[in-house]
Motif scaffolding. Structure first.
Motif, PDB file in Angstrom:
ATOM      1  N   PRO A   1      12.399  11.234   1.622  1.00  0.00           N
ATOM      2  CA  PRO A   1      12.393  10.137   0.940  1.00  0.00           C
ATOM      3  C   PRO A   1      11.098   9.496   2.449  1.00  0.00           C
ATOM      4  O   PRO A   1      10.840  10.086   3.393  1.00  0.00           O
ATOM      5  N   VAL A   2      10.452   8.882   1.889  1.00  0.00           N
ATOM      6  CA  VAL A   2       8.917   8.692   2.192  1.00  0.00           C
ATOM      7  C   VAL A   2       8.828   7.458   3.220  1.00  0.00           C
ATOM      8  O   VAL A   2       9.608   6.559   2.937  1.00  0.00           O
ATOM      9  N   HIS A   3       8.665   7.561   4.188  1.00  0.00           N
ATOM     10  CA  HIS A   3       8.830   6.901   5.516  1.00  0.00           C
ATOM     11  C   HIS A   3       7.424   6.577   6.175  1.00  0.00           C
ATOM     12  O   HIS A   3       6.937   6.942   6.792  1.00  0.00           O
ATOM     13  N   LEU A   4       7.390   4.416   5.656  1.00  0.00           N
ATOM     14  CA  LEU A   4       6.121   4.506   6.132  1.00  0.00           C
ATOM     15  C   LEU A   4       6.151   3.040   7.469  1.00  0.00           C
ATOM     16  O   LEU A   4       7.097   2.383   7.407  1.00  0.00           O
ATOM     17  N   THR A   5       5.858   3.674   8.677  1.00  0.00           N
ATOM     18  CA  THR A   5       5.413   2.653   9.581  1.00  0.00           C
ATOM     19  C   THR A   5       4.880   1.949   8.820  1.00  0.00           C
ATOM     20  O   THR A   5       3.699   1.898   8.674  1.00  0.00           O
ATOM     21  N   GLU A   6       5.424   1.053  10.571  1.00  0.00           N
ATOM     22  CA  GLU A   6       3.982  -0.662  10.556  1.00  0.00           C
ATOM     23  C   GLU A   6       2.984  -0.120  11.480  1.00  0.00           C
ATOM     24  O   GLU A   6       1.815  -1.173  11.038  1.00  0.00           O
TER      25      GLU A   6
ATOM     26  N   THR B   1      -2.848  -1.904   7.134  1.00  0.00           N
ATOM     27  CA  THR B   1      -1.801  -3.063   6.806  1.00  0.00           C
ATOM     28  C   THR B   1      -2.635  -2.201   4.644  1.00  0.00           C
ATOM     29  O   THR B   1      -1.682  -3.678   4.238  1.00  0.00           O
ATOM     30  N   PHE B   2      -3.572  -2.696   4.757  1.00  0.00           N
ATOM     31  CA  PHE B   2      -4.336  -2.598   3.741  1.00  0.00           C
ATOM     32  C   PHE B   2      -3.669  -1.745   1.987  1.00  0.00           C
ATOM     33  O   PHE B   2      -2.337  -1.765   1.256  1.00  0.00           O
ATOM     34  N   VAL B   3      -3.251  -0.688   3.291  1.00  0.00           N
ATOM     35  CA  VAL B   3      -2.224   0.716   2.402  1.00  0.00           C
ATOM     36  C   VAL B   3      -0.929   0.158   2.418  1.00  0.00           C
ATOM     37  O   VAL B   3      -0.454   0.884   1.156  1.00  0.00           O
ATOM     38  N   LEU B   4       0.091  -0.454   3.343  1.00  0.00           N
ATOM     39  CA  LEU B   4       1.079  -1.036   2.967  1.00  0.00           C
ATOM     40  C   LEU B   4       1.192  -1.735   2.110  1.00  0.00           C
ATOM     41  O   LEU B   4       2.371  -2.011   1.169  1.00  0.00           O
ATOM     42  N   GLY B   5       0.535  -2.812   2.012  1.00  0.00           N
ATOM     43  CA  GLY B   5      -0.010  -3.381   0.995  1.00  0.00           C
ATOM     44  C   GLY B   5       0.419  -2.955  -0.475  1.00  0.00           C
ATOM     45  O   GLY B   5       1.727  -3.314  -1.617  1.00  0.00           O
ATOM     46  N   HIS B   6       0.168  -1.408  -0.539  1.00  0.00           N
ATOM     47  CA  HIS B   6       0.968  -0.597  -1.050  1.00  0.00           C
ATOM     48  C   HIS B   6       2.063   0.558  -1.081  1.00  0.00           C
ATOM     49  O   HIS B   6       1.979   1.526  -1.890  1.00  0.00           O
ATOM     50  N   ALA B   7       3.027   0.085  -0.684  1.00  0.00           N
ATOM     51  CA  ALA B   7       3.773   0.880  -0.149  1.00  0.00           C
ATOM     52  C   ALA B   7       5.144   1.330  -1.617  1.00  0.00           C
ATOM     53  O   ALA B   7       5.115   2.414  -1.536  1.00  0.00           O
ATOM     54  N   PRO B   8       5.401   0.461  -2.597  1.00  0.00           N
ATOM     55  CA  PRO B   8       5.819   0.693  -3.802  1.00  0.00           C
ATOM     56  C   PRO B   8       5.521   1.840  -4.690  1.00  0.00           C
ATOM     57  O   PRO B   8       6.050   3.183  -4.997  1.00  0.00           O
ATOM     58  N   LEU B   9       4.031   2.025  -4.747  1.00  0.00           N
ATOM     59  CA  LEU B   9       2.973   3.009  -5.336  1.00  0.00           C
ATOM     60  C   LEU B   9       3.389   4.572  -4.091  1.00  0.00           C
ATOM     61  O   LEU B   9       3.615   5.836  -4.290  1.00  0.00           O
ATOM     62  N   LEU B  10       2.764   4.173  -3.246  1.00  0.00           N
ATOM     63  CA  LEU B  10       3.183   5.526  -1.677  1.00  0.00           C
ATOM     64  C   LEU B  10       4.618   5.872  -2.202  1.00  0.00           C
ATOM     65  O   LEU B  10       4.127   7.167  -1.318  1.00  0.00           O
ATOM     66  N   ARG B  11       5.387   5.172  -2.370  1.00  0.00           N
ATOM     67  CA  ARG B  11       6.876   5.993  -2.030  1.00  0.00           C
ATOM     68  C   ARG B  11       7.152   6.370  -3.673  1.00  0.00           C
ATOM     69  O   ARG B  11       8.074   7.639  -3.369  1.00  0.00           O
TER      70      ARG B  11
ATOM     71  N   HIS C   1       1.155  10.980  10.888  1.00  0.00           N
ATOM     72  CA  HIS C   1       1.332   9.708  10.913  1.00  0.00           C
ATOM     73  C   HIS C   1       0.795   9.294   9.032  1.00  0.00           C
ATOM     74  O   HIS C   1      -0.173  10.590   8.988  1.00  0.00           O
ATOM     75  N   PRO C   2       1.362   8.921   8.241  1.00  0.00           N
ATOM     76  CA  PRO C   2       1.158   9.114   7.140  1.00  0.00           C
ATOM     77  C   PRO C   2      -0.501   8.758   6.742  1.00  0.00           C
ATOM     78  O   PRO C   2      -0.719   9.443   5.571  1.00  0.00           O
ATOM     79  N   LEU C   3      -1.035   7.728   7.573  1.00  0.00           N
ATOM     80  CA  LEU C   3      -2.426   7.369   7.468  1.00  0.00           C
ATOM     81  C   LEU C   3      -2.915   9.190   7.966  1.00  0.00           C
ATOM     82  O   LEU C   3      -4.102   8.871   6.995  1.00  0.00           O
TER      83      LEU C   3
END
Length: 260
Positions: A103-108, A17-27, A188-190
């Motif tokens: 494109p990067v796909h980020l699951t919840e 969840t913390f990592v997803l908070g930086h989703a724009p950077l990850l993408r 998984h991306p993580l």
């Protein structure tokens, strides 16, 4: 089993969840290069500090694999320059192309912890075999060695920054192996990020030039993992220890050497 997997996933959910908070950077197409460089240089920094201290403190020098050698600032600059050159001129354009085509796909949901650990280990084993085969081939075929791999053997005494002191072909080949394995396993991306972090750490530790009490090869039993001493012998003698991490492929190929 489903309940167990859900409970295991919950262990990593706060982190994900913390990592997803930086989703724009990850993408971002900039993320792979920034991530790789930042992790790599962060792992190199403690060993660079040891290199600086080894000239003053005997207790540091006692752990150095080649105590007669020292790391010069000119070699540090050369290693940094080549690493930055390869990342900016070659790796970055390829990551932009990959970003455009896939494109990067980020699951919840976070992955279950046992699955993450198992897939990281499998990725490491795959990378170890791929690197062993690539490495052995480039030492057995003189043209391949002279043209592509000789750059990495510029330094017979290893230090942390020599981990990525390689020509373009070698950098891209090993980078392709590392990037492809998580995709092949459907990680998984993580899990992918965890594998990259572990892989970079092990590569830096392999080249660090120190046999420290807490080194990875001291934690893995039965001599299954080579570590810094194993790889330093390869740079010193060039005809043994071709696998980057584990010892089983060299043992099977008859190229394993464990002492001077």
């Amino acid at each position: 089993m489903k309940l167990y997997l859900e409970q295991m996933a919950m262990l990593l959910q706060p982190l994900w969840t913390f990592v997803l908070g930086h989703a724009p950077l990850l993408r971002s197409p900039f993320f792979p290069v920034l991530f790789s460089l930042c992790v790599y240089l962060s792992f190199c920094l403690p060993f660079l500090l040891l290199d600086a201290l080894s000239t003053r403190w005997a207790w540091v020098l006692r752990y150095k694999l080649q105590p007669q050698s020292s790391v010069s600032w000119s070699s540090v600059r050369r290693c940094l320059a080549l690493t930055l050159y390869n990342h900016l001129v070659f790796i970055f354009p390829l990551t932009v192309l990959h970003w455009y085509l896939r494109p990067v796909h980020l699951t919840e949901e976070a992955p279950p912890l046992p699955r993450l650990l198992a897939q990281v280990l499998v990725c490491l084993l795959l990378f170890d075999f791929q690197s062993f085969a690539w490495h052995l081939l480039h030492h057995r075929v003189p043209w391949l060695y002279r043209t592509f791999h000789k750059v990495h053997h510029t330094y017979t005494s290893t230090s942390a920054l020599t981990a990525e002191y390689s020509g373009t072909w070698e950098t891209l080949s090993l980078g392709l192996f590392a990037a492809a394995n998580p995709l092949l396993l459907g990680c998984h991306p993580l899990t992918e990020l965890a594998f990259f972090v572990v892989n970079i750490w092990l590569s830096v530790e392999d080249h660090c030039g120190y046999d420290l009490p807490w080194a990875t090869h001291r934690l893995v039993p039965l001599g299954l993992y080579g570590g810094a001493r194993h790889h330093d012998l390869h740079h010193l003698k060039s005809k043994c220890n071709f696998a980057p991490y584990f010892t089983h492929w060299d043992r099977l190929a008859g190229t394993l050497q464990t002492q001077d």
